[in-house]
Design an enzyme around this catalytic site. Structure first.
Site, PDB file in Angstrom:
ATOM      1  N   GLU A  66       0.834  -1.211   0.000  1.00 30.98           N
ATOM      2  CA  GLU A  66       0.000   0.000   0.000  1.00 30.98           C
ATOM      3  C   GLU A  66       0.863   1.254   0.000  1.00 30.98           C
ATOM      4  O   GLU A  66       0.578   2.217  -0.717  1.00 30.98           O
ATOM      5  CB  GLU A  66      -0.944  -0.004   1.201  1.00 30.98           C
ATOM      6  CG  GLU A  66      -1.892   1.173   1.220  1.00 30.98           C
ATOM      7  CD  GLU A  66      -2.837   1.212   0.027  1.00 30.98           C
ATOM      8  OE1 GLU A  66      -3.058   2.320  -0.504  1.00 30.98           O
ATOM      9  OE2 GLU A  66      -3.357   0.156  -0.378  1.00 30.98           O
ATOM     10  N   HIS A  84      -2.055  10.114 -19.021  1.00 28.60           N
ATOM     11  CA  HIS A  84      -1.126   9.438 -19.926  1.00 28.60           C
ATOM     12  C   HIS A  84      -1.375   7.943 -19.778  1.00 28.60           C
ATOM     13  O   HIS A  84      -1.410   7.424 -18.666  1.00 28.60           O
ATOM     14  CB  HIS A  84       0.321   9.785 -19.562  1.00 28.60           C
ATOM     15  CG  HIS A  84       1.316   9.316 -20.572  1.00 28.60           C
ATOM     16  ND1 HIS A  84       1.684   7.985 -20.707  1.00 28.60           N
ATOM     17  CD2 HIS A  84       2.019   9.995 -21.502  1.00 28.60           C
ATOM     18  CE1 HIS A  84       2.567   7.878 -21.674  1.00 28.60           C
ATOM     19  NE2 HIS A  84       2.796   9.079 -22.167  1.00 28.60           N
ATOM     20  N   ASP A  92      -2.317   1.272 -12.353  1.00 31.96           N
ATOM     21  CA  ASP A  92      -3.188   0.100 -12.286  1.00 31.96           C
ATOM     22  C   ASP A  92      -2.422  -1.137 -11.806  1.00 31.96           C
ATOM     23  O   ASP A  92      -2.921  -1.922 -10.993  1.00 31.96           O
ATOM     24  CB  ASP A  92      -3.833  -0.193 -13.641  1.00 31.96           C
ATOM     25  CG  ASP A  92      -4.881   0.829 -14.038  1.00 31.96           C
ATOM     26  OD1 ASP A  92      -5.295   1.642 -13.179  1.00 31.96           O
ATOM     27  OD2 ASP A  92      -5.291   0.800 -15.219  1.00 31.96           O
TER      28      ASP A  92
END
Length: 118
Positions: A66, A84, A92
């Site tokens: 995290e 971008h 992701d």
């Protein structure tokens, strides 16, 4: 600046980072809740020393994922404020890594706690 002053200053930066993580990141707040639940369950169930070691390492891995995800997101946003596609993919993948780590933490929690419950 003395060696000691530099160490104290670096701890200040780290504490500020933890504070930022906990106060600004919703998922980190969920991880904190899960951490507190897991530690409380471990204490109430009287898990073994080996199980504590695995539990603490598992918790640390989720927090590491995290923290690195959050750092990467902030760095990407600062470097390239506009959208971008490659930055989006990087973010992701980092978020997916947290999801994978948290998923395995749930599995580890089940492996640790279920034998004590049943």
């Amino acid at each position: 600046m003395s060696w000691l002053a530099q160490r104290i200053e670096s701890f200040g930066h780290a504490i500020r980072g933890v504070r930022t993580l906990l106060l600004e990141e919703h998922h980190a707040q969920l991880h904190l809740l899960a951490t507190l639940i897991a530690l409380t369950a471990g204490g109430l169930l009287g898990i073994s020393r080996a199980d504590w070691q695995v539990l603490i390492l598992t918790i640390a891995m989720v927090w590491l994922a995290e923290g690195l995800n959050t750092a990467l997101e902030h760095l990407c946003d600062a470097a390239v404020p506009e959208h971008h596609s490659l930055i989006g993919k990087a973010k992701d993948v980092a978020a997916g890594s947290v999801l994978i780590t948290a998923g395995f933490a749930v599995v580890m929690g089940a492996l640790i706690f279920l034998p004590y419950i049943f």
